[in-house]
Design a protein around this motif. Structure first.
Motif, PDB file in Angstrom:
ATOM      1  N   ARG A  64       0.971  -1.474  -0.398  1.00  0.00           N
ATOM      2  CA  ARG A  64      -0.350   0.590  -0.167  1.00  0.00           C
ATOM      3  C   ARG A  64       0.790   1.392  -0.275  1.00  0.00           C
ATOM      4  NH1 ARG A  64      -5.888   0.133   1.927  1.00  0.00           N
ATOM      5  NH2 ARG A  64      -6.282  -2.102   2.047  1.00  0.00           N
ATOM      6  N   MET A  65       2.222   1.384   1.208  1.00  0.00           N
ATOM      7  CA  MET A  65       2.358   2.388   0.966  1.00  0.00           C
ATOM      8  C   MET A  65       4.148   2.295   0.812  1.00  0.00           C
ATOM      9  SD  MET A  65       2.154   3.003   5.036  1.00  0.00           S
ATOM     10  CE  MET A  65       3.180   2.080   6.219  1.00  0.00           C
ATOM     11  N   GLY A  66       5.163   1.520   0.205  1.00  0.00           N
ATOM     12  CA  GLY A  66       5.895   1.350  -0.565  1.00  0.00           C
ATOM     13  C   GLY A  66       6.696   0.909   0.587  1.00  0.00           C
ATOM     14  N   ARG A  67       8.227   0.082   0.189  1.00  0.00           N
ATOM     15  CA  ARG A  67       8.426  -1.271   1.035  1.00  0.00           C
ATOM     16  C   ARG A  67       9.862  -0.276   2.125  1.00  0.00           C
ATOM     17  NH1 ARG A  67       5.711  -4.152  -2.125  1.00  0.00           N
ATOM     18  NH2 ARG A  67       6.667  -5.329  -3.599  1.00  0.00           N
ATOM     19  N   ILE A  68       9.315   0.834   1.571  1.00  0.00           N
ATOM     20  CA  ILE A  68      10.878   1.401   2.923  1.00  0.00           C
ATOM     21  C   ILE A  68       9.748   2.160   4.312  1.00  0.00           C
ATOM     22  CG2 ILE A  68      12.085   3.615   4.063  1.00  0.00           C
ATOM     23  CD1 ILE A  68      12.653   3.519   0.687  1.00  0.00           C
ATOM     24  N   LYS A  69       8.782   2.311   4.089  1.00  0.00           N
ATOM     25  CA  LYS A  69       7.594   3.253   5.402  1.00  0.00           C
ATOM     26  C   LYS A  69       7.772   1.490   5.862  1.00  0.00           C
ATOM     27  CE  LYS A  69       5.521   7.245   4.722  1.00  0.00           C
ATOM     28  NZ  LYS A  69       4.321   7.983   4.617  1.00  0.00           N
ATOM     29  N   ALA A  70       7.484   0.563   5.232  1.00  0.00           N
ATOM     30  CA  ALA A  70       6.651  -1.142   5.789  1.00  0.00           C
ATOM     31  C   ALA A  70       7.954  -0.900   6.825  1.00  0.00           C
ATOM     32  CB  ALA A  70       6.515  -1.427   5.828  1.00  0.00           C
ATOM     33  N   VAL A  71       9.241  -0.941   6.744  1.00  0.00           N
ATOM     34  CA  VAL A  71      10.198  -1.064   7.236  1.00  0.00           C
ATOM     35  C   VAL A  71      10.567  -0.815   8.700  1.00  0.00           C
ATOM     36  CG1 VAL A  71      12.705  -1.530   7.299  1.00  0.00           C
ATOM     37  CG2 VAL A  71      11.916  -2.671   5.777  1.00  0.00           C
ATOM     38  N   VAL A  72       9.742   1.578   8.162  1.00  0.00           N
ATOM     39  CA  VAL A  72       9.968   1.592   9.861  1.00  0.00           C
ATOM     40  C   VAL A  72       9.272   1.847  10.513  1.00  0.00           C
ATOM     41  CG1 VAL A  72       9.583   4.169  10.493  1.00  0.00           C
ATOM     42  CG2 VAL A  72      11.239   3.693   7.966  1.00  0.00           C
ATOM     43  N   PHE A  73       7.514   1.062  10.213  1.00  0.00           N
ATOM     44  CA  PHE A  73       6.574   0.425  11.455  1.00  0.00           C
ATOM     45  C   PHE A  73       7.451  -0.293  11.522  1.00  0.00           C
ATOM     46  CE2 PHE A  73       3.308  -2.905  11.124  1.00  0.00           C
ATOM     47  CZ  PHE A  73       2.917  -2.172  11.481  1.00  0.00           C
ATOM     48  N   GLY A  74       7.422  -1.176  11.260  1.00  0.00           N
ATOM     49  CA  GLY A  74       8.298  -2.587  11.849  1.00  0.00           C
ATOM     50  C   GLY A  74       9.493  -2.798  13.053  1.00  0.00           C
ATOM     51  N   CYS A  75      10.171  -1.437  12.491  1.00  0.00           N
ATOM     52  CA  CYS A  75      11.102  -1.102  13.756  1.00  0.00           C
ATOM     53  C   CYS A  75      10.929  -0.121  14.585  1.00  0.00           C
ATOM     54  CB  CYS A  75      12.745  -0.446  12.534  1.00  0.00           C
ATOM     55  SG  CYS A  75      13.680  -0.607  11.697  1.00  0.00           S
ATOM     56  N   LEU A  76       9.308   0.593  14.610  1.00  0.00           N
ATOM     57  CA  LEU A  76       9.271   0.929  15.765  1.00  0.00           C
ATOM     58  C   LEU A  76       7.793   0.118  16.971  1.00  0.00           C
ATOM     59  CD1 LEU A  76       7.221   3.877  14.186  1.00  0.00           C
ATOM     60  CD2 LEU A  76       8.492   4.272  15.561  1.00  0.00           C
ATOM     61  N   TRP A  77       7.539  -0.814  16.648  1.00  0.00           N
ATOM     62  CA  TRP A  77       7.253  -2.263  17.134  1.00  0.00           C
ATOM     63  C   TRP A  77       8.584  -3.056  18.011  1.00  0.00           C
ATOM     64  CZ3 TRP A  77       2.267  -4.061  18.292  1.00  0.00           C
ATOM     65  CH2 TRP A  77       1.249  -3.174  17.545  1.00  0.00           C
ATOM     66  N   ALA A  78       9.752  -3.723  17.160  1.00  0.00           N
ATOM     67  CA  ALA A  78      10.802  -3.970  17.452  1.00  0.00           C
ATOM     68  C   ALA A  78      11.428  -2.857  18.833  1.00  0.00           C
ATOM     69  CB  ALA A  78      11.679  -4.029  16.272  1.00  0.00           C
ATOM     70  N   LEU A  79      11.405  -1.812  18.454  1.00  0.00           N
ATOM     71  CA  LEU A  79      11.986  -1.143  19.690  1.00  0.00           C
ATOM     72  C   LEU A  79      11.054  -1.507  20.729  1.00  0.00           C
ATOM     73  CD1 LEU A  79      14.006   1.575  20.496  1.00  0.00           C
ATOM     74  CD2 LEU A  79      12.479   3.270  19.492  1.00  0.00           C
ATOM     75  N   LEU A  80       9.952  -1.050  20.891  1.00  0.00           N
ATOM     76  CA  LEU A  80       9.325  -1.022  21.933  1.00  0.00           C
ATOM     77  C   LEU A  80       8.744  -2.561  22.591  1.00  0.00           C
ATOM     78  CD1 LEU A  80       6.800  -0.792  24.091  1.00  0.00           C
ATOM     79  CD2 LEU A  80       5.361  -1.138  22.369  1.00  0.00           C
ATOM     80  N   GLY A  81       9.645  -3.638  21.989  1.00  0.00           N
ATOM     81  CA  GLY A  81       9.418  -4.338  22.471  1.00  0.00           C
ATOM     82  C   GLY A  81      11.220  -4.778  23.076  1.00  0.00           C
ATOM     83  N   ALA A  82      11.611  -4.553  22.565  1.00  0.00           N
ATOM     84  CA  ALA A  82      13.158  -4.560  22.827  1.00  0.00           C
ATOM     85  C   ALA A  82      13.314  -3.996  23.923  1.00  0.00           C
ATOM     86  CB  ALA A  82      14.644  -3.575  22.450  1.00  0.00           C
TER      87      ALA A  82
END
Length: 612
Positions: free
Chosen positions: A146-164
């Motif tokens: 829907r919005m591109g590969r790069i934005k999807a990776v940034v989205f994943g990083c936000l969740w990973a940051l909270l999880g860490a």
């Protein structure tokens, strides 16, 4: 080339002025003009209305510039490797955390030995992470389209940051499991999108090597996590020994989440969104050859896939209502099953529970930890061989011979492990044999099976669902990993050395599936993959290849990789040579002695099957 361009110009001029076309104008020129008109009238999708709420993304002005496409190519490769390195670090970070006595006491799972409830809890903390990766992959697969590969990776990083943050600060088992799930969502999103992104910016001749280098860094992350924990454990403060490695995930996440915004977006996704000039600029930045031919191929595929965009959602991919959707389900099954088979061959058992394996073989705890650490280093360097095997020998051959090698190693290791657990003068020798074969097994896996299940989904799915295809691949990986990590502690306690013998049988079990179901993708462009699924008509790759041949399609040998000679044949307008018996082969077979004939026949059949 000048003459052709002149003809095209003349053709366009005569068409504009309604004059009779000049004699000598080829029909191909008119066809190209007609195709161009069709491409211009394509109805591209509108930007997603919620896209503005997601941070990050591609910008031409922000994209880093290099003096040559090769330099850009290396930079993309290195950065994707860092992202995959984080996945390896995150997957391996629990291997010694599980052994930390302070951690076990705090989580309420001590003692482990002989306590079935605590064994289940230990496996549950590890495996619940894969529930998160499954969810994250499905979400990111949709967002990436829907919005591109790069934005999807940034989205994943936000969740990973909270999880860490949650994992590093956990004070009970519920807190830890919650952090594991949140972290899994982020890592699942990153794992889903990064292989797709890297494959879409790379050329067809180097996709395997491209991803193999990334996974060299992936296992480097696994080894890094292990050795950080090993040396941290030497500190008398055992609490920091497990919290520090979990907190260090944050460094990786910040590098990935910030850095990817300075790299190019997938040219295939840009073309799908109607951003042709941006797609052309990205191809020029990453290719050292003329990009117009590749751009035309991408545009052709985009046209077809926009016309079939009704199947671009998860439900349609699983429950098809038309022929195109059935082709997508075929690809989903191949991607998910390949990832599950990757776990069935046993790598999760060996890497996550390596210390337990070496202790069962008679080694002391400290020596077992050292052996497990050196095994990870050996594992990392073995991935270098995948750079050679994947593109030179093809995906099918690499997986088949990898499974054969691992089966033999596990069989011998299982037999030796039985005697290594018996006290006596030869126990140390048998234990050394188990350790050697364990090293060989992980090296064989790294050279063969590690990369292929991640590369394959990026190749077989069409553009409009490629990110969702990557998501289905992570779903398969999550299912396989979740089951294996959950049951492995029970297996070691229940059947001990029999665990290795069970894995031997599972490797043999996987070989026929690879030979019969999986088409060879090496050497073929991403746009050519639709040929197999559109015209094959059979899940049996041999029968499908013959069906494609019978339809008169030039590239029909989907059991074998495409090499440079094959490409020259196709460019010259000739069909690929037949893989069935020819009169010359019959004559050669007849001249051979009866002792040599079986070997020759076996080699020919193996070559036709793409495994020799």
């Amino acid at each position: 080339m000048v003459a052709v361009q002149s003809e095209r110009t003349d053709s366009k001029t005569s068409s504009d002025t309604n004059d009779i076309p000049e004699k000598g104008i080829s029909p191909a020129s008119d066809k190209e003009v007609k195709d161009q008109d069709e491409y211009e009238n394509l109805k591209y999708p509108e930007p997603w209305k919620f896209e503005k709420w997601f941070i990050g993304g591609y910008s031409k002005g922000r994209m880093i510039k290099f003096n040559s496409p090769k330099a850009m190519y290396r930079a993309i490769n290195l950065f994707a490797g860092v992202a995959i390195m984080f996945y390896g670090y995150d997957q391996g970070v629990m291997s010694q955390v599980n052994l930390n006595p302070h951690y076990q006491e705090l989580m309420g799972i001590a003692p482990i030995e002989g306590n079935s409830r605590n064994v289940a809890a230990l496996g549950g903390i590890v495996s619940v992470y894969y529930g998160g990766t499954l969810i994250g992959a499905l979400i990111a697969g949709s967002l990436a389209d829907r919005m591109g590969r790069i934005k999807a990776v940034v989205f994943g990083c936000l969740w990973a940051l909270l999880g860490a943050v949650l994992q590093a600060s956990a004070y009970n088992i519920t807190w830890m499991c919650f952090g594991r799930v949140i972290s899994g969502v982020g890592v699942g999103a990153i794992d889903c999108v990064v292989p797709v992104w890297s494959a879409e910016v790379s050329s067809h001749s180097a996709r395997g090597a491209f991803l193999a280098i990334e996974f060299f860094m992936n296992i480097g992350g696994l080894a890094l996590a292990y050795w950080i924990e090993y040396f941290a454990y030497l500190d008398p403060n055992h609490e920091m020994a497990w919290r520090t490695p979990l907190a260090l995930q944050i460094i990786f996440i910040l590098v990935i989440g910030l850095g990817i915004n300075f790299f190019p977006e997938s040219p295939r996704w840009l073309m799908k969104m109607g951003r042709e000039e941006e797609a052309r600029n990205v191809l020029k930045a990453t290719r050292d050859t003329d990009v117009e031919y590749e751009l035309k191929g991408i545009k052709k595929v985009v046209k077809y896939e926009l016309e079939t965009s009704g199947a671009n959602h998860y439900v349609a991919m699983l429950f098809p209502k038309d022929r195109y959707s059935r082709q997508l389900r075929w690809r989903v099954v191949l991607a998910v099953w390949l990832q599950i088979m990757q776990e069935l061959v046993g790598i999760g058992v060996i890497t996550v529970y390596a210390v337990d394996l070496f202790q069962d073989a008679g080694f002391e705890e400290q020596m077992s930890k050292l052996l497990a650490g050196f095994n990870n280093i050996s594992y990392m360097f073995s991935v270098i061989f995948a750079v050679i095997t994947l593109d030179r020998y093809g995906r099918r051959s690499t997986m088949v011979w990898g499974a054969v090698g691992m089966a033999v190693e596990l069989l011998i290791a299982g037999i030796l492990d039985k005697y290594a657990q018996i006290k006596g003068p030869n126990q140390r020798s048998f234990g050394a044999g188990v350790a050697t074969l364990t090293f060989l097994y992980t090296a064989t896996f790294g050279a063969t099976w590690l990369t292929t299940p991640w590369l394959y989904p990026t190749e077989i799915f069409p553009l409009n669902v490629r990110a969702k295809g990557g998501a289905w691949s992570v779903v398969g990986w999550s299912i396989g990993n979740g089951i294996i990590t959950m049951i492995t502690p029970f297996l070691f306690q229940a059947i001990s050395y029999g665990t290795l013998l069970l894995l031997f049988g599972l490797n043999i079990f996987c070989i026929p599936f690879v030979i019969l179901l999986y088409p060879e993708t090496a050497g073929r462009s991403l746009e050519k993959m639709d040929t197999f699924f559109e015209h094959g008509g059979s899940w049996n790759v041999f029968k499908a290849s013959h069906n494609i041949r019978d339809e008169g399609i030039d590239d029909w040998r989907w059991t074998k990789k495409m090499n440079s000679e094959d490409h020259k044949e196709l460019e010259a307008g000739r069909r690929l040579s037949t893989a069935v018996r020819s009169p010359e082969e019959d004559e050669k077979d007849a001249r051979m002695s009866w002792t040599k004939r079986p070997v020759y026949t076996l080699r020919r059949k193996g070559s036709n099957a793409g495994v020799m």
